[in-house]
Design a protein around this motif. Structure first.
Motif, PDB file in Angstrom:
ATOM      1  N   LEU A  11       9.844   1.057  11.603  1.00  0.00           N
ATOM      2  CA  LEU A  11       8.540   0.610  12.071  1.00  0.00           C
ATOM      3  C   LEU A  11       7.500   1.010  11.041  1.00  0.00           C
ATOM      4  O   LEU A  11       7.478   2.162  10.591  1.00  0.00           O
ATOM      5  N   VAL A  12       6.625   0.079  10.669  1.00  0.00           N
ATOM      6  CA  VAL A  12       5.540   0.341   9.724  1.00  0.00           C
ATOM      7  C   VAL A  12       4.235  -0.030  10.408  1.00  0.00           C
ATOM      8  O   VAL A  12       4.084  -1.149  10.909  1.00  0.00           O
ATOM      9  N   THR A  13       3.273   0.875  10.447  1.00  0.00           N
ATOM     10  CA  THR A  13       1.974   0.565  11.035  1.00  0.00           C
ATOM     11  C   THR A  13       1.023   0.026   9.972  1.00  0.00           C
ATOM     12  O   THR A  13       1.185   0.291   8.776  1.00  0.00           O
ATOM     13  N   GLY A  14       0.045  -0.744  10.419  1.00  0.00           N
ATOM     14  CA  GLY A  14      -0.987  -1.243   9.501  1.00  0.00           C
ATOM     15  C   GLY A  14      -0.451  -2.177   8.442  1.00  0.00           C
ATOM     16  O   GLY A  14      -0.708  -1.992   7.249  1.00  0.00           O
ATOM     17  N   THR A  15       0.263  -3.245   8.859  1.00  0.00           N
ATOM     18  CA  THR A  15       0.934  -4.112   7.881  1.00  0.00           C
ATOM     19  C   THR A  15       0.209  -5.435   7.637  1.00  0.00           C
ATOM     20  O   THR A  15       0.764  -6.331   7.011  1.00  0.00           O
ATOM     21  N   SER A  16      -1.008  -5.573   8.104  1.00  0.00           N
ATOM     22  CA  SER A  16      -1.692  -6.865   7.950  1.00  0.00           C
ATOM     23  C   SER A  16      -2.049  -7.162   6.501  1.00  0.00           C
ATOM     24  O   SER A  16      -2.239  -8.323   6.126  1.00  0.00           O
ATOM     25  N   SER A  17      -2.127  -6.125   5.663  1.00  0.00           N
ATOM     26  CA  SER A  17      -2.476  -6.323   4.249  1.00  0.00           C
ATOM     27  C   SER A  17      -2.155  -5.059   3.469  1.00  0.00           C
ATOM     28  O   SER A  17      -1.693  -4.063   4.032  1.00  0.00           O
ATOM     29  N   GLY A  18      -2.404  -5.101   2.168  1.00  0.00           N
ATOM     30  CA  GLY A  18      -2.337  -3.909   1.330  1.00  0.00           C
ATOM     31  C   GLY A  18      -0.998  -3.210   1.308  1.00  0.00           C
ATOM     32  O   GLY A  18       0.069  -3.834   1.233  1.00  0.00           O
ATOM     33  N   LEU A  19      -1.047  -1.864   1.373  1.00  0.00           N
ATOM     34  CA  LEU A  19       0.169  -1.065   1.260  1.00  0.00           C
ATOM     35  C   LEU A  19       1.145  -1.363   2.386  1.00  0.00           C
ATOM     36  O   LEU A  19       2.360  -1.401   2.170  1.00  0.00           O
ATOM     37  N   GLY A  20       0.636  -1.564   3.592  1.00  0.00           N
ATOM     38  CA  GLY A  20       1.517  -1.822   4.722  1.00  0.00           C
ATOM     39  C   GLY A  20       2.278  -3.124   4.572  1.00  0.00           C
ATOM     40  O   GLY A  20       3.487  -3.187   4.847  1.00  0.00           O
ATOM     41  N   GLU A  21       1.588  -4.166   4.142  1.00  0.00           N
ATOM     42  CA  GLU A  21       2.248  -5.452   3.944  1.00  0.00           C
ATOM     43  C   GLU A  21       3.296  -5.354   2.849  1.00  0.00           C
ATOM     44  O   GLU A  21       4.435  -5.848   3.008  1.00  0.00           O
ATOM     45  N   ALA A  22       2.946  -4.722   1.718  1.00  0.00           N
ATOM     46  CA  ALA A  22       3.901  -4.580   0.622  1.00  0.00           C
ATOM     47  C   ALA A  22       5.124  -3.777   1.058  1.00  0.00           C
ATOM     48  O   ALA A  22       6.262  -4.095   0.686  1.00  0.00           O
ATOM     49  N   THR A  23       4.898  -2.740   1.866  1.00  0.00           N
ATOM     50  CA  THR A  23       6.008  -1.908   2.334  1.00  0.00           C
ATOM     51  C   THR A  23       6.923  -2.682   3.270  1.00  0.00           C
ATOM     52  O   THR A  23       8.151  -2.610   3.165  1.00  0.00           O
ATOM     53  N   ALA A  24       6.327  -3.429   4.203  1.00  0.00           N
ATOM     54  CA  ALA A  24       7.141  -4.218   5.134  1.00  0.00           C
ATOM     55  C   ALA A  24       8.011  -5.215   4.388  1.00  0.00           C
ATOM     56  O   ALA A  24       9.214  -5.356   4.669  1.00  0.00           O
ATOM     57  N   LEU A  25       7.443  -5.906   3.426  1.00  0.00           N
ATOM     58  CA  LEU A  25       8.195  -6.891   2.654  1.00  0.00           C
ATOM     59  C   LEU A  25       9.301  -6.225   1.834  1.00  0.00           C
ATOM     60  O   LEU A  25      10.431  -6.716   1.779  1.00  0.00           O
ATOM     61  N   SER A  26       8.969  -5.100   1.198  1.00  0.00           N
ATOM     62  CA  SER A  26       9.951  -4.414   0.367  1.00  0.00           C
ATOM     63  C   SER A  26      11.131  -3.910   1.186  1.00  0.00           C
ATOM     64  O   SER A  26      12.298  -4.059   0.790  1.00  0.00           O
ATOM     65  N   LEU A  27      10.863  -3.324   2.341  1.00  0.00           N
ATOM     66  CA  LEU A  27      11.942  -2.807   3.181  1.00  0.00           C
ATOM     67  C   LEU A  27      12.790  -3.939   3.761  1.00  0.00           C
ATOM     68  O   LEU A  27      14.016  -3.818   3.871  1.00  0.00           O
ATOM     69  N   ALA A  28      12.139  -5.049   4.116  1.00  0.00           N
ATOM     70  CA  ALA A  28      12.892  -6.201   4.624  1.00  0.00           C
ATOM     71  C   ALA A  28      13.833  -6.736   3.554  1.00  0.00           C
ATOM     72  O   ALA A  28      14.997  -7.062   3.838  1.00  0.00           O
ATOM     73  N   ARG A  29      13.346  -6.838   2.328  1.00  0.00           N
ATOM     74  CA  ARG A  29      14.188  -7.319   1.232  1.00  0.00           C
ATOM     75  C   ARG A  29      15.332  -6.357   0.931  1.00  0.00           C
ATOM     76  O   ARG A  29      16.377  -6.765   0.399  1.00  0.00           O
ATOM     77  N   ALA A  30      15.137  -5.078   1.270  1.00  0.00           N
ATOM     78  CA  ALA A  30      16.181  -4.077   1.025  1.00  0.00           C
ATOM     79  C   ALA A  30      17.223  -4.039   2.137  1.00  0.00           C
ATOM     80  O   ALA A  30      18.165  -3.238   2.081  1.00  0.00           O
ATOM     81  N   GLY A  31      17.048  -4.884   3.146  1.00  0.00           N
ATOM     82  CA  GLY A  31      18.059  -4.981   4.187  1.00  0.00           C
ATOM     83  C   GLY A  31      17.699  -4.362   5.518  1.00  0.00           C
ATOM     84  O   GLY A  31      18.532  -4.334   6.437  1.00  0.00           O
ATOM     85  N   PHE A  32      16.492  -3.862   5.667  1.00  0.00           N
ATOM     86  CA  PHE A  32      16.060  -3.290   6.934  1.00  0.00           C
ATOM     87  C   PHE A  32      15.505  -4.372   7.855  1.00  0.00           C
ATOM     88  O   PHE A  32      14.958  -5.381   7.393  1.00  0.00           O
ATOM     89  N   VAL A  33      15.615  -4.139   9.151  1.00  0.00           N
ATOM     90  CA  VAL A  33      14.823  -4.878  10.122  1.00  0.00           C
ATOM     91  C   VAL A  33      13.500  -4.134  10.238  1.00  0.00           C
ATOM     92  O   VAL A  33      13.486  -2.921  10.516  1.00  0.00           O
ATOM     93  N   VAL A  34      12.411  -4.824   9.996  1.00  0.00           N
ATOM     94  CA  VAL A  34      11.110  -4.165   9.934  1.00  0.00           C
ATOM     95  C   VAL A  34      10.234  -4.593  11.102  1.00  0.00           C
ATOM     96  O   VAL A  34       9.897  -5.770  11.248  1.00  0.00           O
TER      97      VAL A  34
END
Length: 316
Positions: free
Chosen positions: A8-31
Motif C-alpha cells: 500500500l502506498v499513500t499519496g499516489t496522485s502525483s510526484g513521489l507517490g505516483e512514481a513509487t506506485a508505478l515502479s513497484l507495479a512494474r517490479a511485480g507487486f500488486v499496488v
C-alpha cells in the motif's frame, strides 16, 4: 488474489507517490494506491494493470478503516508485504506568521496520518509468516521524510517539525517492530521538483499576506528570496522521483533493508553537516545561502501604547 505480494502506498496522485506506485507495479507487486478523489484514482489506475486505487484520506479514521477492510478482503490470508507512508504537505512561512490551524494540518497529514495508517495496517503486515515465509522481514514499512528532517531550513519550520518528528517516530517504531519481523526504513529525499514544492510559492504568499503587516514586513524580503531560491534548486535538481522509487523498491525487496536511504547530494550533505558541524557553524552556513534582505522598520509606538511602560520604564 495471486501469489503476487501486495503493498500500500499513500499519496499516489502525483510526484513521489505516483512514481513509487508505478515502479513497484512494474517490479511485480500488486499496488494499492491511496488517493483522495475518483479523478486521481482513474489517473493512477491507467498507469499499470497491477495498480488498484484506494480512496484514502490519512486524516480521516473512517477512510483508513475502509481501506484496511478492502485490502484485507482482497489479500485474504496473504496479508500485506509493505506499507509506504508517502502522503504529505508543506506549509512554508516564518513561524511567527504560521496560523496554528495550518500548523495542525501539517502535523495531521505528515505525522499523525503516518501513525494512524501504520496502526491500522500493522496487523496485515504481520500476517505473512504463516502463509508465505521468505528471507528478510515479513512486513516492511517505508516512511518518506526529507533532508529537512535532519537540518531545519528557515521558513520551513512547520514542515521540519513534522519531518523531525517522523524521523523519531520511525526510530521508535523500528525498535518496537524488529522482534515482530517488521522492518522500518526512512527515505530522505533532497530537493526534487514535485507538485508539493510547486505549490510552495502560492501557499507561502497566501500565508504571509494574511499575517499582520507589521509582522510580515520583518520577513518579506528574506522570505521572498528563500522561496525564489527554493524553486530554483528544485528545478535544477538532478534527483528524480524515479530515483526515490528505486530506493523504496530496495527497501521492499532486500533481505536486510537499510534503516535510512538518503537520495540526492543535498540530502547526504545535510546529514553530514548535522553530524559534523557545531550549531553556530551550521547556522552560518545556512544563513550564507539565502539573501540577507532588510526587515522593515517596526511601526512607531508611543510609550503610552505599551502596557506597563510607565511602570517598567524605558531601560533596555
Amino acid at each position: 488474489m495471486s501469489n503476487q505480494r501486495a503493498v500500500l502506498v499513500t499519496g499516489t496522485s502525483s510526484g513521489l507517490g505516483e512514481a513509487t506506485a508505478l515502479s513497484l507495479a512494474r517490479a511485480g507487486f500488486v499496488v494499492y494506491a491511496g488517493v483522495r478523489s475518483q479523478q486521481s484514482a482513474a489517473h493512477i489506475a491507467a498507469g499499470h494493470p497491477a495498480i488498484r486505487p484506494v480512496i484514502l484520506d490519512v486524516t480521516v479514521q473512517e477512510s483508513i478503516v475502509d481501506a484496511v477492510r478492502r485490502v484485507r478482503e482482497e489479500t485474504g490470508g496473504a496479508g500485506l508485504h509493505g506499507l509506504v507512508n508517502n502522503a504529505g504537505i508543506c506549509v512554508p512561512a516564518p513561524l511567527e506568521c504560521v496560523p496554528l490551524d495550518e500548523l495542525r494540518a501539517e502535523l495531521e497529514v505528515n505525522l499523525i496520518g503516518t501513525i494512524a495508517v501504520t496502526q491500522q495496517f500493522l496487523p496485515l503486515l504481520r500476517m505473512r509468516p504463516a502463509v508465505a515465509p521468505a528471507p528478510g522481514p515479513v512486513g516492511r514499512i517505508v516512511n518518506i521524510s526529507s533532508g529537512i528532517g535532519r537540518v531545519a531550513a528557515p521558513f520551513l519550520g512547520a514542515y521540519a517539525a513534522s519531518q523531525f518528528a517522523k524521523e523519531g517516530v520511525s526510530d521508535a517504531l523500528r525498535r518496537e517492530l524488529a522482534p515482530l519481523s517488521v522492518s522500518v526504513s526512512v527515505v530522505e529525499p533532497g530537493a526534487i521538483m514535485t507538485p508539493i514544492w510547486s505549490k510552495v510559492a502560492s501557499t507561502a504568499s497566501r500565508i504571509v499576506e494574511a499575517a499582520p503587516e507589521e509582522v510580515a514586513a520583518q520577513y518579506r524580503s528574506r522570505f521572498d528570496g528563500f522561496i525564489a531560491l527554493n524553486d530554483k534548486r528544485a528545478r535544477a535538481s538532478k534527483t528524480s522521483p524515479d530515483a526515490v522509487a528505486r530506493v523504496i523498491g530496495h527497501a521492499m525487496t532486500a533481505k536486510r533493508p537499510r534503516t535510512r536511504y538518503r537520495v540526492g547530494p543535498d540530502s547526504w550533505g545535510a546529514a553530514m553537516a548535522a553530524r559534523l558541524l557545531p550549531d553556530r557553524a551550521l547556522d552560518a552556513v545556512i544563513r550564507g545561502q539565502f539573501p540577507a534582505g532588510k526587515p522593515a522598520a517596526p511601526p512607531h509606538r508611543d510609550t503610552d501604547d505599551v502596557p506597563g511602560a510607565q511602570r517598567q520604564g524605558t531601560a533596555r
